[in-house]
Scaffold this active site. Structure first.
Site, short mmCIF file in Angstrom:
data_model
loop_
_atom_site.label_atom_id
_atom_site.label_comp_id
_atom_site.label_asym_id
_atom_site.label_seq_id
_atom_site.Cartn_x
_atom_site.Cartn_y
_atom_site.Cartn_z
N CYS A 34 -3.30 0.76 6.87
CA CYS A 34 -3.31 -0.04 8.11
C CYS A 34 -3.97 0.66 9.27
CB CYS A 34 -1.86 -0.37 8.47
SG CYS A 34 -0.81 1.09 8.52
N GLU B 88 -10.42 -6.44 9.48
CA GLU B 88 -9.82 -5.43 8.62
C GLU B 88 -10.25 -5.70 7.17
OE1 GLU B 88 -5.53 -5.67 7.81
OE2 GLU B 88 -5.40 -3.51 8.15
N LYS C 50 12.73 -6.59 0.63
CA LYS C 50 11.84 -7.30 -0.30
C LYS C 50 10.49 -6.59 -0.30
CE LYS C 50 9.02 -10.70 0.27
NZ LYS C 50 7.93 -10.16 -0.57
N ASN D 142 0.80 -1.23 0.00
CA ASN D 142 0.00 0.00 0.00
C ASN D 142 0.83 1.28 0.00
OD1 ASN D 142 0.81 -0.56 2.63
ND2 ASN D 142 -1.12 0.09 3.55
N GLY E 191 3.03 -5.71 7.19
CA GLY E 191 2.08 -6.56 6.46
C GLY E 191 0.97 -7.02 7.38
N SER E 192 0.37 -8.14 7.02
CA SER E 192 -0.82 -8.59 7.74
C SER E 192 -0.46 -9.34 9.02
CB SER E 192 -1.62 -9.52 6.82
OG SER E 192 -0.85 -10.66 6.54
N PRO F 251 -1.53 -12.40 10.09
CA PRO F 251 -1.11 -13.81 9.93
C PRO F 251 0.33 -13.95 9.45
CG PRO F 251 -3.26 -13.43 8.90
CD PRO F 251 -2.75 -12.09 9.32
N GLU G 76 4.91 -4.28 11.97
CA GLU G 76 3.92 -3.22 11.69
C GLU G 76 2.76 -3.91 10.97
OE1 GLU G 76 3.99 -0.20 12.64
OE2 GLU G 76 6.08 0.20 13.14
N GLU H 244 8.24 2.61 14.14
CA GLU H 244 8.95 3.27 13.06
C GLU H 244 8.80 4.78 13.27
OE1 GLU H 244 7.37 1.24 9.51
OE2 GLU H 244 9.18 0.01 9.60
#
Ligand SMILES: NC(=O)c1ccc[n+]([C@@H]2O[C@H](COP(=O)([O-])OP(=O)(O)OC[C@H]3O[C@@H](n4cnc5c(N)ncnc54)[C@H](O)[C@@H]3O)[C@@H](O)[C@H]2O)c1
Ligand SMILES: C[N+](C)(C)CCCC=O
Length: 560
Positions: A354, A457, A246, A223, A298-299, A301, A320, A534
């Site tokens: 997020c 979400e 990455k 995003n 990221g997510s 999971p 995050e 961050e």
């Protein structure tokens, strides 16, 4: 001319008009807001692309004339190692990369295998030896130069980001601003990183050294591709670390430009490397024995899997992750600001943010007035070609994600929520946009706390409105979630505002605003939204380690 540009762009007559920030402007967050654009997105305007052409040609040959929606293809390699673009040594499976605005394939990227990941890590290790020995001031100078180049090339980078991500060019520019600001901020801190001197009895003393960790891995979401990379590279490089990054396989393009910029600015070759791919590439990185730290965006999971892998190597992690944040609107709010706050909390980047305040709790007394106004403004949002200046909502990231968001809306209706506006697919008139991933932003009424659309979400432009009656009740409901990334409150009562944010179990809270992210302020979550921070001074803690040195000035006291 310092590089072979990755974009081979077909020429077109009608290039979009391009705007730039006023040279030297500090940041868009504090700028005035021309044409009713929110200050955090506002830019001062320059004339058209034509005025910028000489500079654009110089920095990005092939990109300048016609980086219009539906025209770009990417041909250069998207891996970056030892200071150059490279084809991966063992690139296996090809990932198709889409332009969300049109549904076209921009390129096919080979996923990096174990060998390429190892080469990137070894390249980072070699550069770390040089970079970590440089003084903070020397690192500061290089990072400032990188920030300067990003600022200078902001328009090209923003266009690249818009083409690959689908967000409006207006927002992409703001993302690039927070990116160079982040590098500038940590450049500033690099020169002042220091330990402590501690006096001990008998003339003895101790001191601490703040040392880098080594090779840090950054793994990003799709995003905010360029911004996420800068928010990780800024503190990492300031502390003397090297990085292998990455990006998401959906948005692999812009971060390679960041790698080139670092090289142009003067970092040792190999200090910042890029590998491409998805789950398998990410796993090779996290499991690599020479990796000292993982910073993941990221997510939830995936965050859990990253933490498991990190645990096996006793590697520190920053996570995050996602959110389902509350935005609380009290009846004594300035209604106009509260409505604007709700839009900013829900629709940036097509709702794929997020920290979005997607559970909008509204005090019952003003529920009807507030809802009517929010629906009216939502219906007016201009959807379409994200490179056009007046577009405010572009395309979602890809077809499966669009379908997923649509699925949430369908389920919301089945569970009794009322679609007050939007939620359906949007097909722009422009024929080249017909296969893009557009939908109308959606407001859901009649929501209950136990509905899926209120608990999970959605990561799309979907706002759930929930009435409340008392402060105590709303705080309890706001906190009744596994997430804890952000939260917001609108009220004119200053005591109530501070009382409520103090009670919110969330890492990033807003009073009478939403979704600003100045780089000076730490950003990160509570509970399942992750840990570590961050931005802000505190991020230094997450990219460095403390060594204590104890110095004896006399003889050794020995009990043996
Ligand atoms: N808190 C924040 O700062 C923040 C910012 C942006 C996005 N997000 C969150 O990111 C999510 C959306 O992003 P996404 O769909 O890209 O998330 P994702 O978890 O699917 O993927 C994120 C990254 O992890 C990689 N990955 C996937 N599986 C992996 C594995 N097993 N090992 C190593 N790497 C792996 C992906 O390739 C990608 O680069 C949302 O939940 C959003 O809230 C959080
Ligand atoms: C810049 N924002 C809008 C605060 C988003 C930060 C990153 C979250 O996805």
């Amino acid at each position: 001319v310092q590089q072979d540009c990755l974009e081979e762009v077909a020429r077109r007559d009608s290039a979009p008009a391009i705007t730039c920030p006023k040279p030297g402007s500090r940041r868009c967050l504090s700028a005035a807001a021309p044409d009713g654009i929110p200050p955090m997105l506002a830019q001062s305007r320059l004339p058209s692309l034509l005025l910028l052409l000489p500079r654009l040609r110089a920095v990005a040959p092939g990109l300048a004339m016609s980086s219009a929606t539906g025209t770009v293809t990417v041909q250069q390699p998207l891996n970056y190692r030892a200071g150059a673009r490279v084809q991966p040594a063992d690139g296996g499976q090809l990932e198709e990369v889409f332009e969300p605005a049109t549904g076209r394939v921009l390129c096919k990227v080979p996923c990096s295998g174990e060998k390429e990941v190892d080469l990137a890590v070894q390249s980072a290790k070699a550069a770390f030896k040089i970079w970590s020995q440089m003084s903070g001031m020397e690192r500061c100078r290089v990072m400032l130069e990188a920030a300067r180049i990003i600022r200078e090339q902001k328009e090209e980078i923003a266009i690249m980001e818009t083409i690959n991500n689908g967000k409006s060019i207006l927002e992409a520019r703001a993302d690039i601003d927070t990116s160079w600001q982040c590098l500038e901020y940590y450049a500033g801190l690099a020169g002042s990183l220091a330990g402590e001197h501690v006096q001990l009895p008998g003339g003895c003393f101790g001191y601490t050294r703040r040392e880098p960790l080594g090779v840090c891995v950054g793994i990003g979401a799709w995003n905010y591709p360029f911004q996420i990379a800068c928010w990780k590279a800024g503190p990492a490089l300031a502390c003397g670390n090297a990085m292998v990054f990455k990006p998401s396989p959906f948005t692999p393009i812009s971060v390679v430009r960041l790698a080139e910029i670092f090289t142009e600015a003067g970092v040792p070759k190999g200090l910042f490397n890029v590998v491409q791919g998805g789950v398998a590439t990410g796993q090779f990185l996290c499991q690599h024995p020479d990796v000292a730290k993982i910073s993941f965006t990221g997510s939830v999971p995936t965050g859990m899997k990253i933490m498991e892998m990190a645990a096996k190597g006793i590697k520190p992690v920053t996570l995050e992750l996602g959110g389902k944040s509350p935005l609380i609107i009290f009846s004594d709010s300035d209604l106009e600001n509260a409505v604007k706050g709700a839009l900013m909390a829900n629709y940036l980047t097509q709702g794929q943010v997020c920290c979005n305040g997607t559970r909008v709790f509204v005090e019952r007394k003003i529920l009807d007035t507030f809802t009517k106004e929010v629906v009216k403004r939502t219906q007016k949002i201009k959807i379409g070609d994200p490179l056009l200046e007046d577009t405010r909502m572009g395309a979602l990231i890809n077809r499966p994600h669009l379908n997923r968001v649509q699925g949430f809306i369908k389920q919301a209706k089945e569970q009794g929520a009322e679609v007050l506006c939007g939620g359906d697919l949007y097909v722009p008139d422009d024929p080249k946009l017909k296969n893009g991933y557009y939908m109308r932003p959606c407001v859901l009424g009649n929501c209950k706390d136990d509905m899926t659309c209120v608990k999970e979400e959605i990561f799309g432009p979907v706002m759930a409105i929930l009435p409340f009656d008392t402060e105590e009740e709303v705080v309890e409901r706001a906190n009744a979630t596994k997430f804890g990334l952000a939260g917001g409150v609108f009220t004119r009562d200053i005591q109530k505002a501070h009382r409520v944010v103090a009670a919110l179990k969330a890492g990033m809270c807003f009073i009478n605003s939403y979704n600003a992210s100045p780089v000076e302020l730490p950003f990160g979550g509570y509970k399942h939204s992750g840990f570590g921070r961050e931005n802000g001074r505190v991020a230094i803690e997450y990219y460095s380690q403390l060594k204590t040195v104890c110095v004896e000035m006399g003889d050794v006291e020995c009990v043996f």
